[in-house]
Write an enzyme that holds these catalytic residues in place. Structure first.
Site, short mmCIF file in Angstrom:
data_model
loop_
_atom_site.label_atom_id
_atom_site.label_comp_id
_atom_site.label_asym_id
_atom_site.label_seq_id
_atom_site.Cartn_x
_atom_site.Cartn_y
_atom_site.Cartn_z
N LYS A 298 23.28 11.26 -20.23
CA LYS A 298 22.32 10.28 -20.73
C LYS A 298 22.80 9.63 -22.03
O LYS A 298 22.70 8.41 -22.19
CB LYS A 298 20.95 10.92 -20.96
CG LYS A 298 19.86 9.88 -21.19
CD LYS A 298 18.82 10.30 -22.20
CE LYS A 298 19.38 10.41 -23.58
NZ LYS A 298 18.36 10.47 -24.65
N ASP B 83 16.14 9.60 -18.91
CA ASP B 83 15.54 10.76 -19.56
C ASP B 83 14.34 11.18 -18.72
O ASP B 83 14.09 10.64 -17.65
CB ASP B 83 15.16 10.45 -21.02
CG ASP B 83 14.12 9.34 -21.13
OD1 ASP B 83 13.56 8.91 -20.10
OD2 ASP B 83 13.86 8.90 -22.27
#
Length: 420
Positions: free
Chosen positions: A280, A299
């Site tokens: 991420k 996320d």
């Protein structure tokens, strides 16, 4: 400091490209004062109606009215300081540029004003009913074109952190290691420190003393790698050639694939070799620091959107594994194209705003008090006004570098008394 006079962008460029207001004067966008442009740039400070940041060797001022974006800049009295990080410098082959013109170029570059936002929203809406439904109230959202080094440092600091602490860390980092540009009032403004400065062996222990925790090691090791072990232009070599550093001409970036263009996949993989960088965080850096628009940071909040609106959460993608992370990104890239990360950020913002506008009130407690001959009932009304509170992201490291969104409840207690 030497300060140029206030300038403003032409209304056509501001309205049509930035999407802040339409010609009728009705605004359906998120204006600068709410900070959507600064969402991932924690170094900006707000003073009254003006945002300030040390950027590219100057202090940049931005403010907005109903029709224009106004800007100006203050430069160091001694202009020998080089802008940091090094990639911030303009192409030396272009020769000297007047400071006012250079600042306008910087503003347009940094705020990513060239793409036609109306066309992008129409494109995304034409292929996605969910985007078409939710996005119109959130026009004017753009992805910043940050320097790669600054984006890398910022997102390494974001690990298991919230926006307030991230801002504090970056401020300390600049204060202790960045070149001083000058003072605005009594406030010092420092540019970002270069990788070579943070590669000093004493940096890690000092950053721990400043409250960086385990991130101190990540920042120090990353600075050593970039300044001493990798080629000098390694980080910028990972950039999307269609969105080069300030002062360079764009070039073709290659053919779009389900997993993104080859350059994006290479950049993402290279970043994963750095300490403190998971999938991420690597996607955040690719999107906001390297210009790869197809990077989709997933996320847990984005995962919730994917489950609710895009039919994830069942079968082999019932939990957010690495395979599911990739599948969500591929789904959005297939839907929105090479600016999928931009479209995903619009929906992310729309979802946060929808959540924050809810008002939940509840009766917390009722107490009966006897005061003399008068009996009073005291009721405390607790209001959870999420419109007034700031959503805080608490990152919980689960091996993927995921970020969990946590709403911080700011309660207001109202005491009401009535005679009985």
């Amino acid at each position: 400091m030497r300060t140029i006079a206030w300038r403003k962008l032409p209304s056509y460029a501001w309205i049509r490209r930035f999407g802040v207001a339409n010609l009728s004067g009705e605004s359906n966008s998120v204006p600068l004062r709410h900070g959507p442009l600064l969402k991932y740039e924690a170094r900006w400070r707000k003073i009254d109606d003006t945002w300030l940041c040390a950027l590219h060797g100057r202090v940049l001022f931005l403010r907005q009215d109903s029709t224009h974006l106004h800007y100006r800049a203050s430069f160091p009295d001694n202009s020998l300081e080089q802008p940091t990080p090094p990639s911030s410098a303009s192409n030396p082959n272009l020769g000297p540029v007047p400071e006012d013109e250079d600042t306008e170029t910087l503003v347009k570059h940094y705020l990513n004003l060239d793409p036609n936002l109306t066309e992008l929203y129409e494109q995304w809406s034409s292929v996605d009913a969910n985007f078409k439904k939710k996005a119109p109230r959130f026009a004017g959202i753009r992805i910043l074109r940050q320097d790669a080094w600054e984006a890398l440092v910022g997102f390494v600091c974001s690990s298991n952190n919230n926006i307030i602490r991230i801002s504090q860390m970056l401020e300390k980092l600049c204060l202790h290691y960045g070149p001083l540009l000058g003072h605005i009032g009594k406030t010092p403004y420092h540019d970002m420190p270069s990788p070579s400065v943070l590669a000093d062996p004493k940096v890690e222990s000092h950053l721990r003393q400043l409250g960086f925790g385990y991130r101190a090691k990540y920042l120090y090791r990353t600075a050593v790698l970039i300044s001493q072990e990798y080629e000098p232009d390694w980080l910028d070599s990972l950039r999307n050639p269609e969105k080069p550093i300030l002062g360079k001409q764009p070039s073709v970036a290659g053919k779009m694939q389900p997993g993104g263009r080859e350059g994006y996949r290479v950049a993402h993989g290279e970043l994963l070799a750095l300490q403190g960088v998971g999938p991420k965080v690597a996607d955040c850096i690719c999107l906001m620091g390297l210009g790869w628009g197809e990077a989709v940071p997933v996320d847990t909040h984005v995962w919730q959107i994917a489950q609710r609106d895009y039919k994830f959460g069942k079968g082999k993608h019932s939990s957010l594994t690495k395979a599911t992370y990739d599948a969500v990104g591929d789904r959005f890239r297939g839907l929105w194209g090479k600016e999928a990360g931009w479209a995903h950020s619009v929906l992310f913002t729309a979802d946060l705003r929808a959540f924050s506008e809810r008002l939940v009130s509840k009766i917390e407690a009722t107490q009966v008090k006897e005061e003399g001959a008068e009996l009073k009932v005291e009721t405390r009304l607790e209001s959870e006004s999420l419109a007034e509170k700031k959503a805080k992201r608490e990152a919980e490291d689960d091996g993927l570098g995921q970020t969990t969104l946590t709403a911080v409840t700011k309660t207001s207690r109202v005491k009401r008394r009535r005679k009985v």
